[in-house]
Design a protein around this motif. Structure first.
Motif, PDB file in Angstrom:
ATOM      1  N   ILE A  50       0.832  -1.190  -0.079  1.00 39.73           N
ATOM      2  CA  ILE A  50       0.148   0.160   0.044  1.00 39.73           C
ATOM      3  C   ILE A  50       0.878   1.176  -0.033  1.00 39.73           C
ATOM      4  N   ASN A  51       1.764   1.282   0.683  1.00 41.56           N
ATOM      5  CA  ASN A  51       2.790   2.296   0.994  1.00 41.56           C
ATOM      6  C   ASN A  51       3.685   2.544  -0.338  1.00 41.56           C
ATOM      7  N   THR A  52       3.976   1.414  -1.081  1.00 42.37           N
ATOM      8  CA  THR A  52       4.635   1.584  -2.335  1.00 42.37           C
ATOM      9  C   THR A  52       3.977   2.016  -3.554  1.00 42.37           C
ATOM     10  N   CYS A  53       2.728   1.674  -3.693  1.00 42.89           N
ATOM     11  CA  CYS A  53       2.137   2.093  -4.879  1.00 42.89           C
ATOM     12  C   CYS A  53       2.232   3.618  -5.262  1.00 42.89           C
ATOM     13  N   PRO A  54       2.888   3.816  -6.453  1.00 44.81           N
ATOM     14  CA  PRO A  54       2.807   5.176  -6.918  1.00 44.81           C
ATOM     15  C   PRO A  54       1.539   6.001  -7.286  1.00 44.81           C
ATOM     16  N   VAL A  55       0.668   5.439  -7.247  1.00 46.75           N
ATOM     17  CA  VAL A  55      -0.742   5.975  -7.627  1.00 46.75           C
ATOM     18  C   VAL A  55      -1.645   5.820  -6.656  1.00 46.75           C
ATOM     19  N   GLY A  56      -1.428   5.273  -5.448  1.00 48.98           N
ATOM     20  CA  GLY A  56      -2.409   4.976  -4.267  1.00 48.98           C
ATOM     21  C   GLY A  56      -3.861   4.258  -4.901  1.00 48.98           C
ATOM     22  N   ALA A  57      -3.391   3.218  -5.608  1.00 48.18           N
ATOM     23  CA  ALA A  57      -4.276   2.187  -6.034  1.00 48.18           C
ATOM     24  C   ALA A  57      -4.748   1.228  -4.962  1.00 48.18           C
ATOM     25  N   LEU A  58      -4.045   0.927  -3.971  1.00 50.50           N
ATOM     26  CA  LEU A  58      -4.044   0.041  -3.036  1.00 50.50           C
ATOM     27  C   LEU A  58      -4.561   0.716  -1.608  1.00 50.50           C
ATOM     28  N   SER A  59      -5.490  -0.133  -1.130  1.00 51.95           N
ATOM     29  CA  SER A  59      -6.017   0.100   0.120  1.00 51.95           C
ATOM     30  C   SER A  59      -6.205  -1.223   1.099  1.00 51.95           C
ATOM     31  N   ALA A  60      -6.717  -1.153   2.291  1.00 52.91           N
ATOM     32  CA  ALA A  60      -6.892  -2.232   3.145  1.00 52.91           C
ATOM     33  C   ALA A  60      -8.255  -2.069   3.590  1.00 52.91           C
ATOM     34  N   GLU A  61      -8.739  -3.192   4.004  1.00 53.19           N
ATOM     35  CA  GLU A  61     -10.041  -3.316   5.038  1.00 53.19           C
ATOM     36  C   GLU A  61      -9.656  -4.645   5.881  1.00 53.19           C
ATOM     37  N   PRO A  62     -10.041  -4.698   6.850  1.00 54.32           N
ATOM     38  CA  PRO A  62     -10.055  -5.632   8.101  1.00 54.32           C
ATOM     39  C   PRO A  62     -10.483  -6.912   7.398  1.00 54.32           C
ATOM     40  N   LEU A  63      -9.697  -7.924   7.912  1.00 54.70           N
ATOM     41  CA  LEU A  63     -10.075  -9.205   7.189  1.00 54.70           C
ATOM     42  C   LEU A  63     -10.852 -10.012   8.469  1.00 54.70           C
ATOM     43  N   GLU A  64     -11.962 -10.364   8.284  1.00 57.91           N
ATOM     44  CA  GLU A  64     -13.001 -11.235   9.219  1.00 57.91           C
ATOM     45  C   GLU A  64     -12.342 -12.250   9.323  1.00 57.91           C
ATOM     46  N   VAL A  65     -11.831 -12.752  10.598  1.00 54.34           N
ATOM     47  CA  VAL A  65     -11.226 -14.124  10.711  1.00 54.34           C
ATOM     48  C   VAL A  65     -12.074 -14.987  11.410  1.00 54.34           C
TER      49      VAL A  65
END
Length: 67
Positions: A50-65
């Protein structure tokens, strides 16, 4: 231990440069000419991709375990 996450890609922004796959320490991301594949079982939730993506295309959501 970090919260487990699921990576979300904004396909309108992603141009398949492969930067995220190149920095993933567990090889949880595979980028192909037709798209990308996220291998949840390999992800350690480090968020480096996420921090590396040059265009901000990645994000995260909590994974329901389920327990």
């Amino acid at each position: 231990m970090p919260e487990k996450i699921r990576i979300i890609v904004n396909e309108d922004r992603c141009y398949l440069c492969g930067g995220c796959a190149g920095v993933c320490p567990t090889l949880a991301i595979e980028v192909h000419s037709t798209g990308w594949e996220f291998l949840q079982d390999k992800c350690i939730s480090c968020r480096i991709c996420i921090n590396t993506c040059p265009v901000g295309a990645l994000s995260a959501e909590p994974l329901e375990v389920s327990e």
